[in-house]
Scaffold this motif. Structure first.
Motif, short mmCIF file in Angstrom:
data_model
loop_
_atom_site.label_atom_id
_atom_site.label_comp_id
_atom_site.label_asym_id
_atom_site.label_seq_id
_atom_site.Cartn_x
_atom_site.Cartn_y
_atom_site.Cartn_z
N SER A 129 0.75 -1.32 0.04
CA SER A 129 -0.06 0.07 0.13
C SER A 129 0.83 1.41 0.01
CB SER A 129 -1.18 -0.05 1.15
OG SER A 129 -0.45 -0.08 2.48
N LEU A 130 2.00 1.06 0.54
CA LEU A 130 2.99 2.42 0.57
C LEU A 130 3.46 2.75 -0.95
CD1 LEU A 130 5.36 2.05 3.48
CD2 LEU A 130 4.14 4.06 2.84
N LYS A 131 3.75 1.57 -1.66
CA LYS A 131 3.77 1.66 -3.09
C LYS A 131 2.83 2.10 -4.16
CE LYS A 131 7.53 -2.01 -2.77
NZ LYS A 131 8.05 -3.55 -3.07
N LEU A 132 1.59 1.85 -3.67
CA LEU A 132 0.71 2.30 -4.39
C LEU A 132 -0.07 3.55 -4.08
CD1 LEU A 132 -1.22 -1.50 -4.78
CD2 LEU A 132 -0.03 0.01 -6.53
N GLN A 133 0.30 4.24 -2.85
CA GLN A 133 -0.48 5.40 -2.36
C GLN A 133 -0.03 6.57 -3.50
OE1 GLN A 133 -3.19 5.65 0.16
NE2 GLN A 133 -1.79 3.99 0.63
N PRO A 134 0.89 6.47 -4.10
CA PRO A 134 1.03 7.56 -5.30
C PRO A 134 -0.14 7.41 -6.48
CG PRO A 134 3.00 6.89 -4.89
CD PRO A 134 2.28 5.99 -3.96
N LEU A 135 -0.36 6.04 -6.67
CA LEU A 135 -1.47 5.72 -7.67
C LEU A 135 -2.70 6.15 -7.11
CD1 LEU A 135 -2.34 4.52 -10.05
CD2 LEU A 135 -2.46 2.18 -8.99
N SER A 136 -3.05 6.10 -5.66
CA SER A 136 -4.28 6.37 -5.24
C SER A 136 -4.54 7.99 -5.14
CB SER A 136 -4.32 5.96 -3.88
OG SER A 136 -5.56 6.26 -3.05
N THR A 137 -3.39 8.50 -5.10
CA THR A 137 -3.38 10.06 -5.23
C THR A 137 -3.89 10.50 -6.51
OG1 THR A 137 -1.87 10.28 -3.48
CG2 THR A 137 -1.97 12.20 -4.81
N ALA A 138 -3.27 9.69 -7.45
CA ALA A 138 -3.45 10.15 -8.95
C ALA A 138 -4.84 9.99 -9.27
CB ALA A 138 -2.35 9.34 -9.77
N LEU A 139 -5.16 8.88 -8.97
CA LEU A 139 -6.65 8.35 -9.35
C LEU A 139 -7.81 9.18 -8.69
CD1 LEU A 139 -6.27 4.49 -8.92
CD2 LEU A 139 -6.92 5.74 -11.30
N PHE A 140 -7.59 9.59 -7.44
CA PHE A 140 -8.37 10.64 -6.69
C PHE A 140 -8.02 11.94 -6.76
CE2 PHE A 140 -9.34 6.39 -5.15
CZ PHE A 140 -10.78 6.46 -4.63
N ALA A 141 -7.28 12.51 -7.63
CA ALA A 141 -6.68 13.73 -7.76
C ALA A 141 -7.74 14.81 -8.04
CB ALA A 141 -5.65 14.05 -8.90
N ASN A 142 -8.25 15.48 -7.21
CA ASN A 142 -9.53 16.61 -7.05
C ASN A 142 -9.31 17.68 -6.25
OD1 ASN A 142 -12.19 16.57 -7.86
ND2 ASN A 142 -12.80 16.02 -5.53
N SER A 143 -7.98 18.30 -6.38
CA SER A 143 -8.11 19.60 -5.89
C SER A 143 -7.24 20.75 -6.75
CB SER A 143 -7.27 19.44 -4.53
OG SER A 143 -5.98 18.65 -4.50
N PRO A 144 -7.79 20.92 -7.78
CA PRO A 144 -7.02 22.03 -8.79
C PRO A 144 -7.09 23.25 -8.43
CG PRO A 144 -9.01 21.11 -9.79
CD PRO A 144 -9.00 20.61 -8.44
N PHE A 145 -7.95 23.91 -7.57
CA PHE A 145 -8.20 25.21 -7.32
C PHE A 145 -7.77 25.65 -6.00
CE2 PHE A 145 -11.82 23.80 -10.01
CZ PHE A 145 -11.28 24.50 -11.21
N THR A 146 -6.94 26.83 -5.95
CA THR A 146 -6.66 27.54 -4.60
C THR A 146 -7.07 29.01 -4.76
OG1 THR A 146 -4.92 26.07 -4.45
CG2 THR A 146 -4.91 27.80 -2.73
N GLU A 147 -7.95 29.56 -3.86
CA GLU A 147 -8.10 31.02 -3.95
C GLU A 147 -8.74 31.49 -5.16
OE1 GLU A 147 -4.75 33.56 -1.98
OE2 GLU A 147 -4.62 31.71 -0.56
N GLY A 148 -9.49 30.49 -5.76
CA GLY A 148 -10.46 31.07 -6.83
C GLY A 148 -9.81 30.83 -8.20
N LYS A 149 -8.67 30.24 -8.06
CA LYS A 149 -7.99 29.97 -9.42
C LYS A 149 -7.20 28.76 -9.58
CE LYS A 149 -5.03 33.81 -9.09
NZ LYS A 149 -5.36 34.35 -7.71
N PRO A 150 -6.84 28.33 -10.90
CA PRO A 150 -6.15 26.98 -11.02
C PRO A 150 -4.78 27.42 -10.27
CG PRO A 150 -7.12 27.45 -13.00
CD PRO A 150 -7.52 28.52 -12.24
N ASN A 151 -4.35 26.13 -9.52
CA ASN A 151 -3.21 26.16 -8.61
C ASN A 151 -1.99 25.56 -9.44
OD1 ASN A 151 -3.79 23.51 -8.14
ND2 ASN A 151 -4.77 24.10 -6.26
#
Length: 457
Positions: free
Chosen positions: A200-222
């Protein structure tokens, strides 16, 4: 985050600390699935953040939920900061910026997890909507600055807020402006724990990639697909990250204990009061360094349990394993995360297969993946391919594991359907964050406000 505990049993030696973790060993028929998810509350009028106090604040939501559910209040310095089901089967807690968290009960199937999440969100809507409050399923706060983000009146968070800027550049963002979905899973032995931890340590980056869902900060793409994933790269590197020592072929409970002993503490609780302990490690505490500083200045097992809950590696070991890589997301993701990991780790043939697939992945390669994923998502490179291609193989193993588990709902369906949202990401080749960015530039007219309609629970 975990609820702080008290257990006044004195600590007499290292074996006791190792034994605390080993007491998590459970036979397979006792394995359970504990799912946690966080979401951002906001006022529908103006999409503003929700403070703790006032007639339409977070305290009012907690009091309404307490009345509805009959759960016991969690009190800190006279204020309600959470609720716990009377037999300990689940809790509601507040993250530092008001993120509302359900820590679910230990359940047997993903079907039950989905029903639990549905029931919680329905109950929450019933209480919050008359107050003009809804909740956002994202991994990062898309609009409000740190200064605009409310602070919850929770003693441990005051200590952490003072400490975080000393040990990293992004700790306050982690505390106040991120949300996650986590799943907590069991092991039957030290060997089983080792296999699951390493895979699961090895696959955690894949989990982050599949669930990537935080592209905005303070009203704009980050500039990120998982801003949350980037934040964890410099929050507090003494207590977070990939943990290279866990990759060792003979890694065990004692190794985790030795690491944890040398991480600075956050606090100890004495007579309901939190004492700042960030200037010493647990090992120093055990050697008597706090004798003159706090009442009863020698450590207890409660102190040890609390210390373990303040460590933030990508996979956290307690008396179970916590998968910590995923961004918060829409309702379907709350069921997809436990399905992904249960399919891989709770079926022996699937665990064999995923162990074989990842056997020669090195710590350096995994770390490089972790560094690439926040910006690139499933397009991140791995060897001579991309994480998108790796994901196809991993999801196929998870699907087979869930099929063999054969846990059916009332209509006769197994748990594989809960993977479909992740299989769509791989088929499309775009993460949820990329879909959102496309909407921002096209349908939303470079405005952040529609996210509060389209990604609200």
């Amino acid at each position: 985050m975990a609820r702080d505990t008290t257990d006044n049993q004195p600590i007499e030696g290292l074996d006791q600390l190792v034994g605390y973790l080993a007491a998590g060993n459970k036979p397979r028929d006792k394995w359970r699935i504990g799912t946690e998810h966080e979401k951002f509350p906001f006022y529908t009028d103006g999409n503003a953040p929700v403070p703790y106090g006032g007639e339409r604040g977070i305290r009012a939501i907690l009091e309404g939920m307490q009345e509805k559910l009959g759960w016991d209040p969690i009190i800190d310095d006279g204020r309600i900061i959470g609720l716990v089901e009377p037999t300990g089967q689940g809790a509601i807690s507040l993250e530092p910026g008001g993120q509302f968290e359900l820590s679910g009960a230990p359940l047997e199937t993903i079907h039950q997890t989905c029903r639990e999440g549905n029931a919680h969100l329905a109950q929450l809507r019933e209480i919050a909507e008359p107050l003009g409050i809804r909740f956002l399923g994202l991994g990062g706060s898309p609009k409000w600055s740190l200064a605009e983000t409310p602070k919850m009146p929770k003693s441990r968070y005051e200590i952490m807020t003072r400490y975080m800027p000393k040990v990293g550049t992004k700790g306050l963002d982690m505390m106040y402006r991120t949300c996650t979905i986590q799943v907590n899973l069991d092991f039957e032995s030290e060997r089983d724990m080792r296999r699951k931890m390493q895979v699961s340590l090895k696959l955690q980056p894949l989990s982050t990639a599949l669930f990537a869902n935080s592209p905005f900060t303070e009203g704009k793409p980050n500039g990120f697909l998982s801003w949350r994933g980037d934040i964890w790269r410099d929050t507090d590197n003494q207590r977070s990250g990939m943990l290279e020592f866990c990759f060792s072929p003979d890694f065990g409970f004692a190794d985790y204990v030795e690491w944890a002993l040398d991480v600075p503490m956050y606090f100890v609780i004495r007579d309901g009061r939190y004492h700042d302990m960030t200037h010493m490690t647990f090992r120093q505490f055990m050697a008597g360094a706090a004798r003159k500083e706090v009442p009863d200045g020698m450590p207890t097992m409660g102190d040890w349990a609390n210390h373990l809950s303040t460590l933030f590696p990508d996979v956290r070991l307690k008396r179970f394993l916590e998968m910590r890589g995923a961004d918060g997301g829409p309702w379907r993701r709350i069921c997809a995360l436990p399905a992904f990991w249960v399919g891989l780790l709770y079926d022996e043939a699937a665990l064999d297969a995923i162990e074989a697939l990842t056997a020669d992945w090195t710590y350096a390669e995994t770390l490089a993946m972790r560094d690439a994923v926040p910006e690139k998502g499933i397009a991140a490179p791995f060897r001579n391919t991309t994480l998108r291609e790796v994901a196809r193989d991993v999801l196929a193993i998870s699907r087979d594991g869930l099929k063999r588990r054969h846990r059916l709902n009332r209509d006769g369906y197994d748990e594989t359907s809960f993977l479909s949202t992740l299989e769509e990401v791989v088929a499309r080749g775009t993460t949820s964050a990329e879909e959102m960015l496309s909407a921002y530039h096209m349908r939303w007219g470079d405005s952040i406000e529609p996210v509060f309609l389209e990604y609200a629970y």
